[in-house]
Design a protein around this motif. Structure first.
Motif, PDB file in Angstrom:
ATOM      1  N   ILE A 120       0.840  -1.200   0.000  1.00  0.00           N
ATOM      2  CA  ILE A 120       0.000   0.000   0.000  1.00  0.00           C
ATOM      3  C   ILE A 120       0.876   1.251   0.000  1.00  0.00           C
ATOM      4  N   GLY A 121       1.939   1.242   0.789  1.00  0.00           N
ATOM      5  CA  GLY A 121       2.825   2.400   0.829  1.00  0.00           C
ATOM      6  C   GLY A 121       3.456   2.691  -0.517  1.00  0.00           C
ATOM      7  N   PHE A 122       3.858   1.636  -1.232  1.00  0.00           N
ATOM      8  CA  PHE A 122       4.445   1.833  -2.557  1.00  0.00           C
ATOM      9  C   PHE A 122       3.431   2.447  -3.508  1.00  0.00           C
ATOM     10  N   GLU A 123       2.196   1.956  -3.488  1.00  0.00           N
ATOM     11  CA  GLU A 123       1.174   2.468  -4.399  1.00  0.00           C
ATOM     12  C   GLU A 123       0.776   3.900  -4.041  1.00  0.00           C
ATOM     13  N   TRP A 206       7.702  -1.965 -12.125  1.00  0.00           N
ATOM     14  CA  TRP A 206       7.490  -0.626 -12.671  1.00  0.00           C
ATOM     15  C   TRP A 206       8.377   0.322 -11.887  1.00  0.00           C
ATOM     16  N   ALA A 207       9.226   1.039 -12.590  1.00  0.00           N
ATOM     17  CA  ALA A 207      10.214   1.889 -11.933  1.00  0.00           C
ATOM     18  C   ALA A 207       9.605   3.243 -11.573  1.00  0.00           C
ATOM     19  N   SER A 208       9.264   3.406 -10.318  1.00  0.00           N
ATOM     20  CA  SER A 208       8.725   4.672  -9.823  1.00  0.00           C
ATOM     21  C   SER A 208       9.841   5.698  -9.688  1.00  0.00           C
ATOM     22  N   PRO A 209       9.531   6.979  -9.896  1.00  0.00           N
ATOM     23  CA  PRO A 209      10.551   8.014  -9.684  1.00  0.00           C
ATOM     24  C   PRO A 209      10.823   8.301  -8.213  1.00  0.00           C
ATOM     25  N   VAL A 210      10.027   7.705  -7.313  1.00  0.00           N
ATOM     26  CA  VAL A 210      10.224   7.931  -5.883  1.00  0.00           C
ATOM     27  C   VAL A 210      11.359   7.027  -5.390  1.00  0.00           C
ATOM     28  N   PRO A 211      12.372   7.590  -4.725  1.00  0.00           N
ATOM     29  CA  PRO A 211      13.439   6.752  -4.169  1.00  0.00           C
ATOM     30  C   PRO A 211      12.868   5.678  -3.244  1.00  0.00           C
ATOM     31  N   LEU A 212      13.493   4.502  -3.248  1.00  0.00           N
ATOM     32  CA  LEU A 212      12.954   3.369  -2.496  1.00  0.00           C
ATOM     33  C   LEU A 212      14.086   2.633  -1.792  1.00  0.00           C
ATOM     34  N   ALA A 213      13.824   2.278  -0.527  1.00  0.00           N
ATOM     35  CA  ALA A 213      14.721   1.419   0.248  1.00  0.00           C
ATOM     36  C   ALA A 213      13.935   0.192   0.695  1.00  0.00           C
ATOM     37  N   ALA A 214      14.621  -0.920   0.858  1.00  0.00           N
ATOM     38  CA  ALA A 214      13.969  -2.170   1.254  1.00  0.00           C
ATOM     39  C   ALA A 214      14.599  -2.710   2.530  1.00  0.00           C
ATOM     40  N   LEU A 215      13.742  -3.310   3.385  1.00  0.00           N
ATOM     41  CA  LEU A 215      14.178  -3.906   4.644  1.00  0.00           C
ATOM     42  C   LEU A 215      13.683  -5.349   4.693  1.00  0.00           C
ATOM     43  N   ALA A 216      14.481  -6.234   5.279  1.00  0.00           N
ATOM     44  CA  ALA A 216      14.098  -7.641   5.376  1.00  0.00           C
ATOM     45  C   ALA A 216      14.627  -8.241   6.668  1.00  0.00           C
ATOM     46  N   GLY A 217      13.890  -9.232   7.169  1.00  0.00           N
ATOM     47  CA  GLY A 217      14.348 -10.005   8.323  1.00  0.00           C
ATOM     48  C   GLY A 217      15.172 -11.190   7.843  1.00  0.00           C
ATOM     49  N   ARG A 218      16.298 -11.429   8.473  1.00  0.00           N
ATOM     50  CA  ARG A 218      17.188 -12.496   8.005  1.00  0.00           C
ATOM     51  C   ARG A 218      16.540 -13.873   8.104  1.00  0.00           C
ATOM     52  N   THR A 229      14.727  -8.459  -2.323  1.00  0.00           N
ATOM     53  CA  THR A 229      15.725  -7.815  -3.178  1.00  0.00           C
ATOM     54  C   THR A 229      15.162  -7.270  -4.489  1.00  0.00           C
ATOM     55  N   PRO A 230      14.249  -7.980  -5.191  1.00  0.00           N
ATOM     56  CA  PRO A 230      13.754  -7.465  -6.483  1.00  0.00           C
ATOM     57  C   PRO A 230      12.974  -6.157  -6.401  1.00  0.00           C
ATOM     58  N   TRP A 231      12.708  -5.631  -5.194  1.00  0.00           N
ATOM     59  CA  TRP A 231      12.131  -4.291  -5.092  1.00  0.00           C
ATOM     60  C   TRP A 231      13.036  -3.259  -5.776  1.00  0.00           C
ATOM     61  N   GLU A 232      14.309  -3.578  -5.953  1.00  0.00           N
ATOM     62  CA  GLU A 232      15.217  -2.621  -6.579  1.00  0.00           C
ATOM     63  C   GLU A 232      14.780  -2.253  -7.996  1.00  0.00           C
TER      64      GLU A 232
END
Length: 273
Positions: A120-123, A206-218, A229-232
């Motif tokens: 939802i945050g991405f959209e 779809w490559a949004s112009p908004v900068p994006l960082a990703a977080l994950a639990g090991r 990772t593919p959020w990049e």
């Protein structure tokens, strides 16, 4: 790829007035709730995981220490929106959040979402792209990239399905999910939100112009780092993937580390523009 945590940022100490403000009920506007006192400067909007409300982020206000003004989303059917019917339409929730955000004054905005909240945050950030309210960055946490998540089929989610999932995800003891009163309280919004996620579809990046960082639990079995990772591929300005100790609910078990990283990212972005 990892973003270094960077130094801890100095935060103003909580004085008596701040402590009183933290304890007061948050200000609400539409589906948004502000925790803590109103502050000048940048805002952090947090979107909760499935089944949760804005209250999931109430503990963040102290650790933020005034670095960012904290707002969070409450979907329909819970908290002070308990009288509203539960929503299973992802676009409807996105529209609600966008409408509430654009009613606020223009300030630097950062969006954080965990699990369902990441989608939802991405959209929300995508819809605001190019507008005066475009977020400075969106931080997606604990969610496979959309085209991976969209491979899931729709499910009815029986009570037994939900109980099993809660235990598997971690953070909920077996004896709690067997409590009938607790099931009546927790399961309807959780079921609706999971069905909302099932109805969310992006079949290709779809490559949004908004900068994006990703977080994950090991140790996250729901959204392992390899699926995060593919959020990049969903931004023209990828700020990196950072992993944390813990399973699917690592933002709770590693809360201080996550908040420090979010603040560090925000400061990096603000100082480069």
């Amino acid at each position: 790829m990892a973003v270094p945590a960077g130094p801890r940022h100095a935060r103003p100490a909580c004085g008596p007035a701040d402590r009183a403000a933290v304890q007061r009920s948050p200000v609400s506007t539409g589906c948004l709730h502000r925790f803590g006192p109103e502050r000048r400067g940048a805002r952090l909007l947090c979107v909760p995981h499935a089944g949760a409300s804005a209250d999931a982020y109430a503990p963040w206000v102290r650790d933020l220490g005034g670095a960012l003004e904290l707002w969070a989303v409450t979907p329909a059917g819970r908290r002070d929106r308990a009288d509203e019917p539960l929503n299973r339409d992802p676009q409807r929730l996105v529209t609600e959040v966008v409408s509430a955000l654009t009613a606020l004054d223009e300030r630097p905005l950062f969006v954080f979402g965990h699990s369902m909240g990441a989608l939802i945050g991405f959209e929300v950030a995508a819809e605001l792209a190019g507008s005066p309210h475009q977020p400075r960055a969106v931080i997606v946490s604990g969610s496979p990239a959309p085209h991976i998540r969209s491979r899931h089929r729709e499910n009815d989610y029986t009570d037994d399905d939900l109980a099993e999932s809660l235990v598997d995800w971690g953070g909920t003891a077996q004896e709690l999910v067997g409590d009938l009163e607790l099931r009546e309280l927790l399961f309807p919004p959780l079921r609706a939100d999971l069905q909302l996620c099932d109805r969310y579809h992006r079949t290709a990046p779809w490559a949004s112009p908004v900068p994006l960082a990703a977080l994950a639990g090991r140790d996250d079995q729901v959204a392992p780092p390899s699926d995060v990772t593919p959020w990049e591929d969903y931004t023209t300005d990828f700020l990196g993937l950072r992993t944390f100790t813990g399973g699917h609910f690592f933002p709770a078990t590693s809360r201080r580390e996550v908040i420090d990283h979010v603040v560090s990212l925000a400061m990096q972005v603000l100082t480069r523009h």
